[in-house]
Design a protein around this motif. Structure first.
Motif, short mmCIF file in Angstrom:
data_model
loop_
_atom_site.label_atom_id
_atom_site.label_comp_id
_atom_site.label_asym_id
_atom_site.label_seq_id
_atom_site.Cartn_x
_atom_site.Cartn_y
_atom_site.Cartn_z
N MET A 298 16.42 -6.83 -2.13
CA MET A 298 14.99 -6.62 -2.34
C MET A 298 14.47 -5.63 -1.31
O MET A 298 14.69 -5.78 -0.11
N ARG A 299 13.80 -4.59 -1.79
CA ARG A 299 13.23 -3.57 -0.93
C ARG A 299 11.84 -3.18 -1.45
O ARG A 299 11.50 -3.42 -2.60
N HIS A 300 11.06 -2.57 -0.58
CA HIS A 300 9.79 -2.00 -1.01
C HIS A 300 10.08 -0.74 -1.83
O HIS A 300 11.05 -0.02 -1.58
N LYS A 301 9.19 -0.46 -2.77
CA LYS A 301 9.40 0.72 -3.63
C LYS A 301 8.07 1.41 -3.91
O LYS A 301 7.06 0.76 -4.19
N ILE A 302 8.07 2.74 -3.78
CA ILE A 302 6.98 3.57 -4.30
C ILE A 302 7.60 4.66 -5.15
O ILE A 302 8.78 5.01 -4.97
N THR A 303 6.83 5.19 -6.07
CA THR A 303 7.28 6.29 -6.92
C THR A 303 6.35 7.47 -6.74
O THR A 303 5.13 7.33 -6.85
#
Length: 225
Positions: A144-149
């Motif tokens: 589980m990791r943080h994600k931005i696009t």
């Protein structure tokens, strides 16, 4: 009378400056805008030190099986002067005046520089949209990791409409990313971000690998001056 008016104006200006400063100092911490995830990522890689960089040199390498492709770059960001040394040629040009001879070199430069400085491009580039952060399983580590696009507009640039899914940890350091050409739903390329190395306050990830493939994109001969 003229001198009196000038003194009075100066006092008004000084009082105004003092008032602005006092008001800022008295602001509640909650009133100061919090940095966005993109800004925090850029800060983790030292974007605040970039103004001190006069020269950036690096070799961009791609290894596929036993074959290695290399381009060497020297960039003076304050003057936007670029030198490319490849197996075929040496090209000098200024990014403020790109002619037809320098166009292909500049396309390669933007690509290679983007791999090296992507955390900074999160805050440098215009014509982009950046999603709200969320937590997801990173495609390679399955953690589980943080994600931005970040998605680029369909106008301007050499590769309009592209999107990048960026997976980062609690320290705002990128661990993996997914490149999706023209914002396609399916990944075009997925790689790791490895070997973070500091150069005069600027942190650079020097190695990127594809899962289960004999492929690596890496940087050598890096110098920040």
């Amino acid at each position: 009378m003229k001198n009196y008016i000038l003194i009075a104006c100066a006092l008004v200006i000084l009082q105004s400056c003092k008032t602005d400063k006092t008001e800022h100092q008295n602001m509640e911490p909650s009133a100061i805008p919090e940095k966005t995830p993109a800004q925090k990522i850029a800060a983790a890689y030292g974007v605040h030190n970039w103004h001190e960089v006069d020269t950036l040199e690096f070799a961009f390498n791609v290894k596929q099986d036993s074959t290695i492709f290399t381009r060497f770059w020297q960039w003076l960001p304050k003057k936007d002067k670029v030198r490319l040394i490849s197996q075929n040629d040496t090209i000098h040009y200024n990014r403020n005046n790109i002619d037809s001879l320098a166009l292909n070199a500049d396309k390669a430069f933007i690509n290679d520089k983007f791999w090296l400085l992507a955390p900074f491009n999160l805050v440098w580039d215009t014509g982009t949209t950046i999603s709200e952060p969320q937590k997801e399983l990173a495609p390679i580590s399955q953690q589980m990791r943080h994600k931005i696009t970040i998605t680029y507009s369909n106008e301007g640039g050499y590769t309009p409409g592209d999107a990048y899914d960026i997976y980062y940890n609690n320290n705002f350091l990128i661990e993996e990313w997914v490149y999706r050409k023209a914002n396609a739903p399916a990944p075009t390329m997925t790689t790791t971000w490895e070997n973070n190395t500091e150069f005069k306050g600027v942190l650079l990830a020097l190695n990127h690998k594809k899962p289960n493939q004999n492929w690596e994109l890496f940087f050598t001969n890096v110098a920040v001056k």
